[in-house]
Design an enzyme around this catalytic site. Structure first.
Site, PDB file in Angstrom:
ATOM      1  N   LYS A   1      65.946 -10.744  31.941  1.00 29.60           N
ATOM      2  CA  LYS A   1      65.143  -9.637  31.459  1.00 29.60           C
ATOM      3  C   LYS A   1      64.182 -10.144  31.723  1.00 29.60           C
ATOM      4  O   LYS A   1      63.509 -11.190  32.186  1.00 29.60           O
ATOM      5  CB  LYS A   1      66.333  -9.287  30.767  1.00 29.60           C
ATOM      6  CG  LYS A   1      65.391 -10.537  28.870  1.00 29.60           C
ATOM      7  CD  LYS A   1      66.051 -10.550  27.752  1.00 29.60           C
ATOM      8  CE  LYS A   1      66.274 -11.369  26.699  1.00 29.60           C
ATOM      9  NZ  LYS A   1      66.754 -12.066  25.350  1.00 29.60           N
TER      10      LYS A   1
ATOM     11  N   TYR B   1      30.674 -13.254  27.944  1.00 34.11           N
ATOM     12  CA  TYR B   1      31.080 -12.536  26.769  1.00 34.11           C
ATOM     13  C   TYR B   1      30.483 -13.441  25.333  1.00 34.11           C
ATOM     14  O   TYR B   1      31.329 -14.734  25.067  1.00 34.11           O
ATOM     15  CB  TYR B   1      32.153 -12.041  26.780  1.00 34.11           C
ATOM     16  CG  TYR B   1      32.413 -10.703  27.724  1.00 34.11           C
ATOM     17  CD1 TYR B   1      31.151  -9.866  28.160  1.00 34.11           C
ATOM     18  CD2 TYR B   1      33.454 -10.249  28.895  1.00 34.11           C
ATOM     19  CE1 TYR B   1      31.985  -8.754  29.254  1.00 34.11           C
ATOM     20  CE2 TYR B   1      33.859  -9.533  29.525  1.00 34.11           C
ATOM     21  CZ  TYR B   1      32.931  -8.448  29.877  1.00 34.11           C
ATOM     22  OH  TYR B   1      32.682  -8.015  31.113  1.00 34.11           O
TER      23      TYR B   1
HETATM   24  C1  PLP Z   1      67.233 -13.100  25.699  1.00 30.16           C
HETATM   25  C2  PLP Z   1      68.457 -13.807  25.011  1.00 30.16           C
HETATM   26  C3  PLP Z   1      69.048 -14.815  24.944  1.00 30.16           C
HETATM   27  C4  PLP Z   1      68.149 -16.081  25.853  1.00 30.16           C
HETATM   28  O1  PLP Z   1      67.750 -16.395  25.176  1.00 30.16           O
HETATM   29  P1  PLP Z   1      66.906 -17.535  25.270  1.00 30.16           P
HETATM   30  O2  PLP Z   1      65.990 -17.846  24.118  1.00 30.16           O
HETATM   31  O3  PLP Z   1      65.609 -17.307  26.367  1.00 30.16           O
HETATM   32  O4  PLP Z   1      68.009 -18.563  25.949  1.00 30.16           O
HETATM   33  C5  PLP Z   1      70.588 -14.677  24.828  1.00 30.16           C
HETATM   34  N1  PLP Z   1      71.167 -14.033  24.309  1.00 30.16           N
HETATM   35  C6  PLP Z   1      70.322 -12.685  23.768  1.00 30.16           C
HETATM   36  C7  PLP Z   1      71.268 -11.199  23.238  1.00 30.16           C
HETATM   37  C8  PLP Z   1      68.887 -12.259  24.037  1.00 30.16           C
HETATM   38  O5  PLP Z   1      68.434 -11.060  23.809  1.00 30.16           O
END
Ligand code: PLP
Length: 363
Positions: A34, A255
């Site tokens: 994702k 800045y």
């Molecule tokens: C993002 C997510 C993961 C992965 O988590 P990590 O800590 O990056 O391994 C796994 N399960 C769900 C439901 C998530 O939202």
């Protein structure tokens, strides 16, 4: 061409997949890609992870899954939350495995899919973000089993504190097991039961048919103070010096004119800024970059497109490589270092590395 870019080492991703596969054996690995693979580039990372032995992919939303399908990736893709009911028809269109937890969504889905479709029932065991309350698990499983086109392909839950609270995590594991047992007691096959994220796979190691690994794929540890596996960071953020000047002691670059140079110094300007994901806070919290294999501090505030670096008396010239995250010579700056300085977590740092920076991929 703009010299600022992100270099992604796909062999590191492959190596990290191997580390997790060995650790979770005989469980399968769901590569969580994702948010553009946490800023690393979803299509190349997904390809590398699948080649290295990941079985499935997971994303947060339909649009992210569509990008993978349009690139020709045909591995199973799990959606980690329910899309809006209006998008239920997209599930068949892109051949996705949706997570479900609301009866209304199960209903909308059952009338919009055009073929037999596996769904994964998400049980809320203590994260309290999305998911069905454990007491509703059996009712939802029955609704799914009774609907014409849907069947239960899996049951899963998500850890809230796997990197810091083993006791709460074991409680979550037990609540999931009870929900699964209750579903089985009704004569319904729960399918694939899965629980751990990266931290769960590293620190809790519950019995699970699959693990959903995100952060670890990219070579980062959920708790950097407990680096218990040999993970390789996959991301380097680099640029080149675009301008240099010799400034007197007391000059206050950038800045806000926040900080006077303590001595006459060579100050280098680098064309990367907060619009690319370099946190503005970094220059106030002792942040550094690597030039010529050495650490150099910020000479003033991070701006939208450029930063200024205090190079002391080092001879720095236009075109010199600047490393913001990654290794240069024997020095290394990690996403964890940025996270610690700016009071956040490495997940947010890598996800924040902006789309304006081109990605290049190598093995
Ligand atoms: C993002 C997510 C993961 C992965 O988590 P990590 O800590 O990056 O391994 C796994 N399960 C769900 C439901 C998530 O939202």
């Amino acid at each position: 061409m703009r010299p600022s870019r992100v270099e992604i080492d796909l062999s590191a991703v492959a190596h990290n997949v191997g580390v997790f596969l060995e650790r979770i054996e005989p469980a399968g690995l769901i590569a969580v890609v994702k948010a553009n693979a946490y800023g690393h580039g979803d299509v190349p990372v997904a390809g590398a992870a699948l080649d290295a032995g990941a079985s499935w992919l997971a994303v947060a939303m339909v649009e992210e899954a569509a990008r993978l399908r349009e690139a020709g990736i045909d591995a199973p893709i799990l959606l980690l939350s329910e899309p809006p009911a209006d998008d239920a028809s997209e599930i068949s269109r892109w051949d996705l495995i949706p997570s479900v937890y609301r009866p209304e969504f199960v209903e909308a889905l059952s009338v919009s899919v055009d073929r037999p479709t596996a769904v994964h029932l998400l049980i809320d065991t203590g994260m309290h973000r999305v998911g069905a309350a454990p007491v509703r698990a059996v009712g939802l499983a029955q609704q799914i089993a009774a609907s014409g086109n849907l069947h239960l392909g899996g049951v899963w839950s998500h850890f809230a504190v796997a990197e810091e609270d083993e006791e709460f995590s074991r409680l979550q594991r037990d609540v999931l097991s009870e929900a699964v047992a209750a579903i089985e007691a009704e004569g319904i096959d729960p399918g694939i039961v899965h629980l751990p994220n990266t931290a769960g796979a590293l620190y809790i190691r519950p019995e699970s048919a699959m693990a959903r690994v995100g952060l670890g794929l990219y070579g980062l540890h959920p708790d950097p103070s407990r680096p218990i596996a040999d993970l390789q960071p996959a991301m380097r953020v680099v640029s080149r010096v675009s301008f240099t000047q010799r400034l007197p002691a007391g000059a206050r670059p950038s800045y806000g004119r926040r900080r006077p140079l303590s001595a006459e110094s060579n100050v280098a300007t680098v064309p990367i800024g907060y619009a690319d994901g370099v946190p503005r806070l970094l220059s106030q919290r002792g942040g550094e970059v690597l030039i010529g294999g050495r650490r150099h501090p910020f000479a003033g505030t991070v701006t939208m497109d450029q930063i200024v670096i205090d190079c002391d008396d080092d001879d720095v010239v236009v075109g010199d490589e600047v490393v913001l995250i990654g290794r240069q010579g024997s020095e290394e700056i990690t996403a964890d270092e940025w996270a610690e300085r700016t009071d956040t977590i490495s997940w947010e740092i890598v996800c924040g590395i902006g789309d304006r920076l081109p990605r290049s991929y190598h093995r």
